[in-house]
Write an enzyme that holds these catalytic residues in place. Structure first.
Site, short mmCIF file in Angstrom:
data_model
loop_
_atom_site.label_atom_id
_atom_site.label_comp_id
_atom_site.label_asym_id
_atom_site.label_seq_id
_atom_site.Cartn_x
_atom_site.Cartn_y
_atom_site.Cartn_z
N ARG A 1 1.68 -0.73 5.13
CA ARG A 1 0.41 -1.07 5.73
C ARG A 1 0.04 -2.53 5.53
O ARG A 1 -1.04 -2.96 5.89
CB ARG A 1 -0.71 -0.16 5.21
CG ARG A 1 -0.84 -0.10 3.73
CD ARG A 1 -1.71 1.03 3.26
NE ARG A 1 -2.46 0.65 2.06
CZ ARG A 1 -3.70 0.24 2.08
NH1 ARG A 1 -4.34 0.16 3.22
NH2 ARG A 1 -4.32 -0.12 0.98
N ARG B 1 2.78 -11.83 9.43
CA ARG B 1 2.44 -12.42 10.73
C ARG B 1 3.12 -13.77 10.91
O ARG B 1 3.25 -14.54 9.96
CB ARG B 1 0.93 -12.60 10.85
CG ARG B 1 0.15 -11.30 10.70
CD ARG B 1 -1.26 -11.46 11.21
NE ARG B 1 -2.01 -10.22 10.99
CZ ARG B 1 -3.02 -10.08 10.14
NH1 ARG B 1 -3.41 -11.13 9.42
NH2 ARG B 1 -3.63 -8.95 9.98
N ARG C 1 -3.92 5.75 -11.01
CA ARG C 1 -4.34 4.50 -11.63
C ARG C 1 -5.86 4.39 -11.49
O ARG C 1 -6.45 4.88 -10.51
CB ARG C 1 -3.69 3.29 -10.96
CG ARG C 1 -2.22 3.22 -11.18
CD ARG C 1 -1.85 2.98 -12.63
NE ARG C 1 -1.97 1.58 -13.01
CZ ARG C 1 -1.69 1.10 -14.20
NH1 ARG C 1 -1.31 1.92 -15.17
NH2 ARG C 1 -1.81 -0.19 -14.48
N ARG D 1 -7.15 -9.16 -9.67
CA ARG D 1 -7.89 -9.94 -8.67
C ARG D 1 -9.29 -10.20 -9.18
O ARG D 1 -9.75 -9.59 -10.15
CB ARG D 1 -7.95 -9.21 -7.33
CG ARG D 1 -8.60 -7.83 -7.38
CD ARG D 1 -8.57 -7.16 -6.01
NE ARG D 1 -9.20 -5.84 -6.03
CZ ARG D 1 -9.45 -5.11 -4.94
NH1 ARG D 1 -9.10 -5.56 -3.75
NH2 ARG D 1 -10.03 -3.93 -5.04
N GLU E 1 -10.91 -7.85 -12.12
CA GLU E 1 -10.48 -6.45 -12.01
C GLU E 1 -9.16 -6.24 -12.75
O GLU E 1 -8.23 -7.03 -12.60
CB GLU E 1 -10.33 -6.06 -10.55
CG GLU E 1 -9.90 -4.62 -10.33
CD GLU E 1 -9.84 -4.24 -8.86
OE1 GLU E 1 -8.85 -3.58 -8.49
OE2 GLU E 1 -10.77 -4.59 -8.11
N TYR F 1 -3.47 8.44 -0.54
CA TYR F 1 -4.22 7.20 -0.43
C TYR F 1 -4.78 7.10 0.98
O TYR F 1 -4.03 7.14 1.96
CB TYR F 1 -3.36 5.97 -0.73
CG TYR F 1 -4.20 4.71 -0.72
CD1 TYR F 1 -4.81 4.27 -1.89
CD2 TYR F 1 -4.46 4.02 0.46
CE1 TYR F 1 -5.63 3.16 -1.89
CE2 TYR F 1 -5.27 2.91 0.48
CZ TYR F 1 -5.85 2.48 -0.70
OH TYR F 1 -6.68 1.39 -0.69
N ASP G 1 -7.99 5.08 3.41
CA ASP G 1 -9.11 4.15 3.52
C ASP G 1 -10.35 4.92 3.97
O ASP G 1 -10.28 6.09 4.38
CB ASP G 1 -8.78 3.05 4.52
CG ASP G 1 -7.76 2.06 3.97
OD1 ASP G 1 -7.77 1.84 2.75
OD2 ASP G 1 -6.96 1.53 4.76
#
Length: 367
Positions: free
Chosen positions: A173, A177, A250, A280, A301, A349, A351
């Protein structure tokens, strides 16, 4: 009037509750063991800075599904928002996902799009026909240098294991580019709720036919026969009291910091190098660029294995987990009056938009 019980007041449970209560011919009880609604999407104003904070980590709404986009806008104003993630490697700031600027900057080149395609094809490992894991997936598409710079260390810190132990699907995912588009997502619809995520859940659950009970933990000893159906959005292994063992997740935790002005100039910056402890840093004022704040709040984080009292975030889905999951799924089939939904209930997982779509489809089956 039918009676439904929903465990979990995140997007999955709240959408199902809203849909079942909409016509006024059902009564829905929603339980959540937390003190707040919204699950990991809960947001609140930071008392010192006034910044809208995503308490359990940043959430950017995006989808290609017009039905989901129209549905969510019944409960909020979605302000257009483009998530542009940066990453710091060896003291240099790069753009993610990997794009033409990233490639040119990293290799100190000035490739055109076609030249970059040719170059990446040359450094990629084309001996890998069907990637069997995360690492092979990366090597197949971008080669070892880009993989080790931007993915290896970050993935090892985030997941707590070697990337080759993880499924290749995790990386599929993440796009590469060959133009200068640094929009992290390719979705048609992208935005941020003007009043934060919690306001969405407040409106969804605001019905005389919905009874929300917070700080209430569900367990399998509850009397289930009083309900026509139960929707469970917590961890599936927890529902069955871990009879086949624990699935691995996690979890993340945060180190909060307050500063004057602007700390990092961007909403999210990743730190893939292994000599940096955090994965991050997110600075939440940049998620609401239409607001002005003198102070700023940012969070470092960190990721770790989920222990008994931690909130599970990401299903690891290692080989041993998938064997255990199959046992729980077989057990779930023996409970036709219980539907397992959401990221934790199905151990997948997903979104936000995928969770909402699944919840809408589940609710339709019971209307």
């Amino acid at each position: 009037m039918k009676k439904y019980l929903i465990i979990g007041a995140g997007f999955s449970g709240s959408v199902i509750a809203e849909q079942l209560a909409r016509n006024g011919n059902s009564h829905v009880t929603v339980l959540d063991e937390r003190e707040t609604i919204g699950g990991n999407c809960y947001s609140e104003r930071d008392p010192e800075t006034g910044v809208m904070v995503h308490k359990y980590g940043p959430h950017t709404f995006h989808t290609n599904d017009k039905e989901v986009w129209q549905y969510i806008q019944q409960f909020c104003e979605m302000v257009p928002f483009v998530n542009r993630i940066k990453t710091v490697h060896h003291g240099q700031v790069y753009s993610l996902p990997i794009n033409l600027h990233t490639i040119n900057q990293f290799f100190k080149k000035s490739f055109s799009p076609s030249e970059a395609v040719e170059f990446v094809n040359a450094v990629a490992d084309r001996s890998i026909v069907e990637a069997q894991n995360f690492e092979e997936q990366a090597l197949k598409f971008i080669g070892r240098d880009l993989y080790e710079a931007f993915f290896y260390g970050y993935t090892k810190k985030q997941w707590g294991c070697e990337p080759r132990e993880l499924s290749a699907s995790i990386l599929k995912r993440l796009p590469v580019r060959f133009n200068y588009n640094d929009n992290y997502y390719t979705s048609c619809f992208q935005g941020m709720p003007r009043d934060g995520y919690t306001a969405i859940f407040e409106k969804m659950l605001d019905s005389p036919y919905i009874d929300v009970q917070l700080s209430t933990k569900f367990d399998s000893t509850w009397e289930k026969s009083t309900y026509d159906h139960i929707f469970y959005t917590g961890p599936i292994d927890s529902f069955f009291n871990y009879k086949f063992g624990r699935l691995s997740y996690r979890t993340v935790y945060f180190e909060k910091n307050i500063a004057i002005g602007d700390y990092q100039g961007n909403a999210i910056i990743n730190y893939p190098d292994q000599d940096v402890d955090c994965t991050r840093i997110h600075e939440h004022k940049h998620f609401t660029p239409w607001e002005q704040h003198e102070k700023t709040v940012y969070f470092k984080e960190f990721s770790k294995e989920t222990e008994e009292n931690d909130i599970p975030f990401y299903p690891k889905r290692l080989k041993k987990d998938m064997i255990t999951l199959e046992k729980y799924l077989e057990e779930a089939k023996l409970n036709p009056l219980i539907t397992f939904a959401g990221r934790l209930g199905t151990y997948r997982y997903m979104d936000m938009h995928q969770v909402i779509k699944e919840a809408l489809d589940i609710a339709k089956m019971h209307l």
